[in-house]
Design a protein around this motif. Structure first.
Motif, short mmCIF file in Angstrom:
data_model
loop_
_atom_site.label_atom_id
_atom_site.label_comp_id
_atom_site.label_asym_id
_atom_site.label_seq_id
_atom_site.Cartn_x
_atom_site.Cartn_y
_atom_site.Cartn_z
N ALA A 12 21.74 -68.42 -45.88
CA ALA A 12 21.09 -69.00 -47.13
C ALA A 12 20.66 -67.58 -47.53
CB ALA A 12 20.41 -70.00 -46.87
N ASP A 13 20.34 -67.26 -46.33
CA ASP A 13 19.84 -65.40 -46.76
C ASP A 13 19.73 -64.38 -46.43
OD1 ASP A 13 16.86 -66.48 -46.10
OD2 ASP A 13 18.57 -65.71 -45.18
N ALA A 20 22.48 -63.98 -37.50
CA ALA A 20 23.54 -64.47 -36.54
C ALA A 20 23.98 -63.06 -36.44
CB ALA A 20 24.57 -65.15 -37.84
N ALA A 21 24.65 -62.54 -36.65
CA ALA A 21 24.72 -60.60 -36.42
C ALA A 21 24.90 -60.46 -35.01
CB ALA A 21 25.04 -60.10 -37.32
N GLY A 22 23.21 -60.48 -34.61
CA GLY A 22 22.56 -60.06 -33.37
C GLY A 22 22.41 -60.86 -32.66
N LEU A 23 22.64 -62.36 -32.47
CA LEU A 23 23.12 -63.23 -32.00
C LEU A 23 24.43 -63.22 -31.49
CD1 LEU A 23 20.91 -66.46 -33.44
CD2 LEU A 23 20.39 -64.85 -30.54
N ALA A 24 25.62 -63.10 -32.28
CA ALA A 24 26.85 -62.82 -31.64
C ALA A 24 27.18 -62.28 -30.68
CB ALA A 24 28.16 -62.50 -33.32
N LYS A 25 26.80 -62.18 -30.11
CA LYS A 25 27.33 -61.28 -28.76
C LYS A 25 27.62 -61.75 -27.43
CE LYS A 25 23.10 -57.75 -29.67
NZ LYS A 25 22.26 -57.11 -29.60
N PRO A 26 28.12 -61.55 -26.27
CA PRO A 26 29.05 -62.60 -25.85
C PRO A 26 28.12 -62.84 -24.81
CG PRO A 26 30.89 -60.87 -26.46
CD PRO A 26 30.00 -60.25 -26.98
N ALA A 27 26.79 -61.52 -23.87
CA ALA A 27 26.60 -61.63 -23.12
C ALA A 27 25.55 -63.02 -23.46
CB ALA A 27 25.71 -60.57 -23.02
N ARG A 28 24.76 -63.55 -24.55
CA ARG A 28 23.93 -64.67 -25.29
C ARG A 28 25.21 -66.06 -24.60
NH1 ARG A 28 19.37 -62.30 -28.03
NH2 ARG A 28 18.79 -64.47 -28.15
N TRP A 29 26.37 -65.74 -24.75
CA TRP A 29 26.86 -67.15 -25.18
C TRP A 29 27.43 -67.74 -23.73
CZ3 TRP A 29 26.77 -70.29 -29.30
CH2 TRP A 29 26.09 -69.99 -30.46
N CYS A 68 18.48 -76.43 -31.30
CA CYS A 68 17.10 -75.64 -32.01
C CYS A 68 16.12 -76.25 -32.39
CB CYS A 68 17.14 -74.05 -32.31
SG CYS A 68 18.33 -74.05 -33.82
N PRO A 69 14.53 -75.82 -32.67
CA PRO A 69 14.18 -76.58 -33.92
C PRO A 69 13.73 -75.98 -35.69
CG PRO A 69 13.07 -74.64 -32.42
CD PRO A 69 14.69 -74.98 -32.22
N SER A 70 14.51 -74.90 -35.80
CA SER A 70 14.82 -74.60 -36.42
C SER A 70 15.15 -75.28 -38.12
CB SER A 70 15.93 -73.41 -36.88
OG SER A 70 15.92 -72.87 -37.95
N ARG A 71 14.73 -74.78 -39.00
CA ARG A 71 14.35 -76.50 -39.69
C ARG A 71 15.80 -75.69 -41.04
NH1 ARG A 71 8.45 -78.63 -41.80
NH2 ARG A 71 7.53 -79.11 -39.81
N LYS A 72 16.26 -74.74 -40.77
CA LYS A 72 17.29 -74.31 -41.88
C LYS A 72 18.61 -74.15 -41.67
CE LYS A 72 15.50 -69.56 -42.86
NZ LYS A 72 15.72 -67.99 -42.90
N PHE A 73 19.40 -74.57 -42.66
CA PHE A 73 20.17 -75.55 -41.62
C PHE A 73 22.20 -74.67 -43.39
CE2 PHE A 73 24.53 -78.73 -42.87
CZ PHE A 73 24.81 -78.70 -41.21
N PRO A 74 23.11 -74.17 -42.31
CA PRO A 74 23.42 -73.98 -40.90
C PRO A 74 21.95 -73.07 -39.97
CG PRO A 74 24.79 -72.48 -41.84
CD PRO A 74 24.38 -73.47 -43.07
N LYS A 76 20.73 -69.81 -37.47
CA LYS A 76 21.49 -68.99 -37.58
C LYS A 76 22.07 -68.55 -35.62
CE LYS A 76 16.66 -67.87 -34.08
NZ LYS A 76 15.72 -66.35 -34.19
N HIS A 77 21.99 -70.21 -35.42
CA HIS A 77 23.03 -70.33 -33.78
C HIS A 77 24.00 -70.75 -34.17
CE1 HIS A 77 19.11 -70.83 -32.95
NE2 HIS A 77 19.04 -69.44 -31.66
N ALA A 78 24.45 -71.71 -35.90
CA ALA A 78 25.27 -72.53 -35.97
C ALA A 78 26.16 -70.65 -36.40
CB ALA A 78 25.07 -73.35 -37.00
N LEU A 79 25.58 -69.91 -37.25
CA LEU A 79 25.99 -69.18 -37.78
C LEU A 79 26.99 -67.54 -37.31
CD1 LEU A 79 24.19 -68.34 -40.80
CD2 LEU A 79 25.86 -69.33 -41.54
N ALA A 80 25.97 -67.39 -36.10
CA ALA A 80 26.48 -67.05 -34.80
C ALA A 80 27.70 -67.84 -34.40
CB ALA A 80 25.40 -66.83 -33.70
N LEU A 81 28.07 -68.88 -33.79
CA LEU A 81 29.23 -69.66 -33.15
C LEU A 81 30.06 -69.98 -34.22
CD1 LEU A 81 30.39 -70.81 -30.90
CD2 LEU A 81 29.85 -73.43 -32.56
N PHE A 82 30.42 -69.78 -35.83
CA PHE A 82 31.40 -69.13 -36.74
C PHE A 82 31.38 -67.79 -37.05
CE2 PHE A 82 31.77 -73.13 -38.46
CZ PHE A 82 30.48 -74.16 -39.04
N TRP A 83 30.30 -67.21 -36.13
CA TRP A 83 31.14 -65.34 -36.30
C TRP A 83 31.61 -65.11 -35.19
CZ3 TRP A 83 27.67 -61.83 -38.60
CH2 TRP A 83 27.97 -61.08 -38.93
#
Length: 457
Positions: A12-13, A20-29, A68-74, A76-83
């Motif tokens: 969205a922005d 999402a880029a920060g969450l797309a780290k293998p260690a977090r998944w 997660c409790p985020s109100r954004k759709f998608p 940041k976690h979903a965006l990271a999964l796509f990433w």
């Protein structure tokens, strides 16, 4: 596979994209996976809370869901999964869809808006009987898809070949540096080359390398250097066999990934066997990639391949999955075998009935002499870590050092046991024994005695 531009369009922005880029780290998944038809992806992302967020997505329409409790759709976690999926930062092994993904998919389908109905005036029996013409695929579109598929296959093949080159160079380095040091540092060294293999699309071979330390350290200390020679030789044999015939389905399964259920069901040449089966044992292991492998070993009591192995994977976060089999039970069922020189891995297609009336069926005798039975798996698949065999009558004994051995009733041959033997199986007469043979040691699965069946342990 979706590309990174699709992920950018979903954001969205810029803040969401950076997050999402920060969450797309293998260690977090952990618990990363995809459905057998590659339509669904899922994973668990470590967040600020005690429990990871469960993230899932449907690639058919790029829908997603996160706990997660985020109100954004998608979010940041979903965006990271796509990433992760778009950039292939992590392997997405095909697995059975977790219950929490299935529940979400069911809610999506049940709440989806129904298709608009035709006007009542347009409905008549004649119109209903007229079959709609099938859409004719555009030749240019089909050609582009075929070309794109060929490019992807070529890129994957090139990546696998590069990974195998790195593996052989790594094996040479271990031999040059000395196997004693390799044994002392085996976990760290295998983890490094395993990560390189995953990057090179050789995920199945990476799993084999990840299991190597456990197999090696399970040996007595005096046998580990010799065991390291055997393990490294198997890796080189598999790498060179794959180069010689990269289209061989068995070799591709051992190096890259297994065929999907849909592919096997659609192949008329795949071996199907309906027989009476005895459930020998179940083995559950946690892998380094966060998946749990659940292997069920079956013995054919009638005609066809003597053994079958049902293999399933699921995320460790899902907890222990209940099994549909009980060691010792016998049932009639149809199995579909993966293509192989010696068929072993299979899928259960239909389970017809359990054999409950009357006494259980007896196990068949050993198919061949002991020496031939031990050599046959190594000749068929020298790179395989273990193969099941059926042993003739014998018993388990111990030497003065406390090492346990399987001893045949006739002859002087004796085979060492992996992990020893305890309980009823130790010392009693074994009329039949089913075990896994690694080329140097036996791992008992189950045995028959004059007074009944017993399992290992």
């Amino acid at each position: 596979m979706i590309d990174l531009r699709t992920v950018e369009q979903l954001a969205a922005d810029q803040a969401s994209l950076k997050a999402a880029a920060g969450l797309a780290k293998p260690a977090r998944w952990s618990g990363i996976g995809t459905s057998h038809d590659a339509a669904l992806i899922w994973g668990e992302c470590a967040g600020s809370g005690a429990n990871p967020y469960r993230v899932m997505a449907d690639l058919r329409d790029l829908a997603s869901k996160c706990t997660c409790p985020s109100r954004k759709f998608p979010c940041k976690h979903a965006l990271a999964l796509f990433w992760l999926y778009a950039e292939a930062l992590l392997a997405f092994p095909a697995a059975e869809t977790p219950a929490w993904v299935t529940e979400w998919l069911g809610r999506r389908r049940s709440t989806a808006a129904p298709k608009p109905l035709m006007p009542v005036a347009d409905k008549n029996l004649h119109a209903a009987r007229i079959a709609e013409p099938e859409a004719v695929p555009d030749a240019r579109t089909a050609a582009r898809r075929a070309a794109a598929g060929a490019r992807r296959a070529e890129e994957t093949g090139r990546a696998i070949r590069d990974a195998l080159d790195a593996l052989e160079q790594w094996v040479g380095d271990q031999l040059r540096l000395g196997l004693a040091g390799f044994v002392d540092d085996v976990t760290v060294r295998c983890r490094r080359i395993g990560a390189r293999l995953v990057d090179g699309k050789a995920a199945a071979l990476a799993g084999h390398v990840d299991d190597l330390p456990a197999r090696l350290l399970a040996l007595p200390a005096g046998d580990r250097v010799r065991g390291a020679v055997v393990e490294l030789a198997r890796l080189v044999l598999l790498a060179r066999a794959f180069r010689a015939d990269p289209r061989d389905p068995e070799l591709r399964r051992a190096v890259a990934s297994a065929e999907s259920r849909e592919t096997l069901l659609a192949d008329p040449a795949v071996l199907r066997v309906t027989a009476a089966w005895d459930v020998l044992a179940e083995r559950v292991r946690t892998r380094r990639d966060g998946l749990i492998s659940q292997a069920t070993w079956l013995l054919n009591l009638t005609e066809g391949p003597r053994f079958a192995m049902l293999l399933d994977f699921f995320p460790a976060s899902a907890g222990r999955r209940a099994t549909v089999f009980t060691p010792g039970e016998q049932f009639v069922g149809e199995l579909l075998f993966f293509p192989a020189r010696v068929p072993l891995r299979a899928m259960l297609i239909q389970r017809e009935a359990a054999l409950v009336d009357g006494p259980p069926l007896d196990w068949p005798p050993a198919d061949m002499p002991l020496q031939a039975a031990l050599a046959a798996p190594l000749l068929a698949e020298p790179w395989a870590a273990e193969r099941p065999i059926l042993l003739p009558p014998g018993r388990i004994g111990y030497d003065r050092a406390g090492t346990s051995w399987w001893l045949p009733r006739e002859g002087t041959a004796r085979l060492p046991l992996a992990g020893g033997a305890e309980g009823l199986i130790a010392g009693t007469e074994l009329t039949r024994s089913a075990a896994l043979w690694s080329g140097s040691r036996l791992e008992m699965l189950a045995a028959r005695t004059p007074w009944g069946r017993i399992g290992h342990g």
